[in-house]
Write a protein that holds these residues in place. Structure first.
Motif, mmCIF file in Angstrom:
data_model
loop_
_atom_site.group_PDB
_atom_site.id
_atom_site.type_symbol
_atom_site.label_atom_id
_atom_site.label_comp_id
_atom_site.label_asym_id
_atom_site.label_seq_id
_atom_site.Cartn_x
_atom_site.Cartn_y
_atom_site.Cartn_z
ATOM 1 N N ALA A 277 0.863 -1.181 0.000
ATOM 2 C CA ALA A 277 0.000 0.000 0.000
ATOM 3 C C ALA A 277 0.896 1.227 0.000
ATOM 4 O O ALA A 277 1.864 1.299 0.767
ATOM 5 C CB ALA A 277 -0.918 0.018 1.218
ATOM 6 N N PHE B 57 -1.257 -5.162 -5.137
ATOM 7 C CA PHE B 57 -1.262 -3.767 -4.697
ATOM 8 C C PHE B 57 -2.626 -3.460 -4.106
ATOM 9 O O PHE B 57 -3.659 -3.629 -4.765
ATOM 10 C CB PHE B 57 -0.973 -2.839 -5.871
ATOM 11 N N PHE C 19 -5.374 -0.823 -2.438
ATOM 12 C CA PHE C 19 -5.744 0.593 -2.485
ATOM 13 C C PHE C 19 -7.119 0.762 -1.846
ATOM 14 O O PHE C 19 -8.110 1.064 -2.520
ATOM 15 C CB PHE C 19 -5.742 1.065 -3.940
ATOM 16 N N GLU D 183 -10.942 9.341 -2.426
ATOM 17 C CA GLU D 183 -9.904 9.570 -3.419
ATOM 18 C C GLU D 183 -10.416 10.538 -4.470
ATOM 19 O O GLU D 183 -11.620 10.734 -4.620
ATOM 20 C CB GLU D 183 -9.467 8.259 -4.089
ATOM 21 N N GLY E 189 -6.560 8.303 -7.859
ATOM 22 C CA GLY E 189 -5.931 7.016 -7.596
ATOM 23 C C GLY E 189 -4.636 6.839 -8.352
ATOM 24 O O GLY E 189 -4.395 5.797 -8.973
ATOM 25 N N ALA F 163 -2.391 3.720 -7.571
ATOM 26 C CA ALA F 163 -2.932 2.487 -8.152
ATOM 27 C C ALA F 163 -2.701 2.444 -9.654
ATOM 28 O O ALA F 163 -2.428 1.376 -10.224
ATOM 29 C CB ALA F 163 -4.416 2.364 -7.832
ATOM 30 N N ALA G 227 0.736 1.282 -10.246
ATOM 31 C CA ALA G 227 0.833 -0.166 -10.065
ATOM 32 C C ALA G 227 0.359 -0.897 -11.322
ATOM 33 O O ALA G 227 0.937 -1.920 -11.716
ATOM 34 C CB ALA G 227 0.037 -0.602 -8.845
ATOM 35 N N VAL H 28 -4.335 -5.105 -8.859
ATOM 36 C CA VAL H 28 -4.728 -4.024 -7.962
ATOM 37 C C VAL H 28 -6.111 -4.311 -7.391
ATOM 38 O O VAL H 28 -7.047 -4.626 -8.141
ATOM 39 C CB VAL H 28 -4.729 -2.668 -8.699
ATOM 40 N N THR I 17 -8.930 -2.324 -5.166
ATOM 41 C CA THR I 17 -9.292 -1.004 -4.667
ATOM 42 C C THR I 17 -10.613 -1.074 -3.899
ATOM 43 O O THR I 17 -11.357 -2.053 -3.974
ATOM 44 C CB THR I 17 -9.468 0.020 -5.808
ATOM 45 N N LEU J 247 -13.364 5.608 -8.242
ATOM 46 C CA LEU J 247 -12.432 4.601 -8.729
ATOM 47 C C LEU J 247 -13.058 3.772 -9.849
ATOM 48 O O LEU J 247 -12.361 3.352 -10.784
ATOM 49 C CB LEU J 247 -11.952 3.729 -7.573
ATOM 50 N N VAL K 109 -9.271 -3.331 -12.527
ATOM 51 C CA VAL K 109 -8.903 -3.641 -11.144
ATOM 52 C C VAL K 109 -10.037 -4.457 -10.528
ATOM 53 O O VAL K 109 -11.108 -4.606 -11.109
ATOM 54 C CB VAL K 109 -8.640 -2.369 -10.305
#
Length: 370
Positions: A193, A272, A274, A279, A282, A285, A288, A295, A297, A303, A311
């Motif tokens: 993170a 990863f 998130f 947010e 992002g 992310a 990543a 990822v 999230t 997002l 993701v």
């Protein structure tokens, strides 16, 4: 065109990363750019080197022992306001709440909206949304929040991504593999993170999800990197430390990571995480994804808008643990669509959109000498 970009910190926070990349891209397109910032605690420069074509104006901001969060923010506003050379620029562009309050008449990028309870900070937040003469948001979802809350209509200009830097860290070359292996030797298999330990980042939720993950992945590490803000989250950090003791887990907290080493740290992770509860875009992310990492999230409209189906989304702690477990087992979206998304978001495109915006919103000249 002479443009001033003002930010509140020299540390690797998302808004500061945005400011520096935007400044360099604007300068490559022929714009005369100066970045202004507070230089806290004796900082002599930003967290990374900046292109010589971008001027820097760092304002000394010494630490004051036992200063409250409110007092530190008010002092930040006053220090920037007293130092800023307003009439030297055709465009004054504030990148956060603090700098917008400090310089007054400006363009403001609203990366995300905060919630404050202290009256002084509530007023600062309100002024930083209402007082600028023009506004930019990095996602439509944030622009919609501004519209719904204040009947204002910001222009949306998405972030760029330094795709090549993170994609190169994930390459098959011996040098890139060696740098990733250095992190894996130090950390083992790890979920990463980036963004520090704070309420907005959902750090305690991730800690609790990690405790669940450890049942099936006993050798897995949880790694936190980054984190630097004017806000004081010591109570949240105390809760975080207390909770990890209760759960019997010990995450690895790296703090700020050297900018040159960050891409290989991201590229070396097994997944990863998130889990932010708030947010604006992002960016971490997206980096990543550029490194080809799976990822996970938080399930947030912002997002969803930015990342679409590249993701995996999670809700509360059990869902977060389950989605990370699936990612660790290889059940996640293919890497290539994420790479394609990240590769298509360039800082040059963001800079060109900003230049067009500046031309459409010329600065209302204000006599600051009176």
């Amino acid at each position: 065109m002479r443009v001033a970009l003002i930010t509140y910190s020299t540390k690797p926070r998302g808004g500061v990363v945005h400011t520096l990349n935007l400044a360099e891209s604007l300068s490559r397109l022929g714009v005369d750019v100066t970045v202004w910032s507070l230089a806290r605690g004796g900082d002599e420069g930003f967290f990374r080197s900046i292109a010589d074509s971008v001027r820097q104006r760092l304002i000394p901001f010494p630490d004051v022992p036992d200063e409250t969060v409110t007092d530190r923010i008010v002092r930040s506003i006053n220090v920037i306001g007293h130092s800023f050379a307003y009439n030297d620029y055709d465009i004054v562009h504030a990148q956060d709440c603090i700098s917008a309050n400090a310089v007054g008449t400006c363009i403001r990028t609203i990366h995300h909206l905060d919630r404050f309870t202290t009256p002084v900070l509530v007023e600062c937040h309100e002024k930083a949304v209402v007082d600028p003469y023009a506004r930019i948001c990095v996602s439509q979802a944030v622009a919609d929040e501004v519209r719904d809350g204040w009947s204002l209509h910001p222009t949306v200009i998405p972030n760029g991504v330094d795709y090549a830097r993170f994609a190169s860290a994930a390459a098959d070359s011996p040098a890139a593999e060696a740098r990733r292996d250095e992190w894996r030797t130090r950390l083992g298999h790890y979920v990463l993170a980036v963004g520090g330990i704070e309420p907005r980042k959902g750090s305690i939720d991730l800690l609790e999800a990690y405790a669940l993950l450890r049942r099936d992945h006993p050798d897995l590490s949880l790694v936190f990197a980054g984190g630097e803000t004017l806000f004081d989250y010591r109570d949240y950090r105390a809760d975080f430390d207390r909770r990890q003791s209760e759960l019997g887990v010990a995450p690895i907290v790296l703090g700020a990571v050297d900018d040159a080493a960050l891409p290989s740290l991201v590229a070396g992770c097994d997944a990863f995480a998130f889990p932010s509860i708030k947010e604006g875009f992002g960016l971490a992310a997206m980096e990543a994804l550029a490194a080809g990492r799976p990822v996970v999230t938080r399930e947030l409209p912002i997002l969803r808008e930015v990342f679409g189906d590249v993701v995996t989304y999670a809700g509360e702690v059990p869902s977060l643990a389950a989605r990370l477990d699936a990612a660790l087992r290889g059940d996640h979206p293919r890497a290539e669509p994420g790479r394609v998304l990240a590769r298509g978001l360039t800082w040059e495109a963001a800079a060109r959109s900003h230049i067009e915006f500046y031309e459409q919103h010329p600065h209302p000249r204000v006599d600051r000498t009176a």
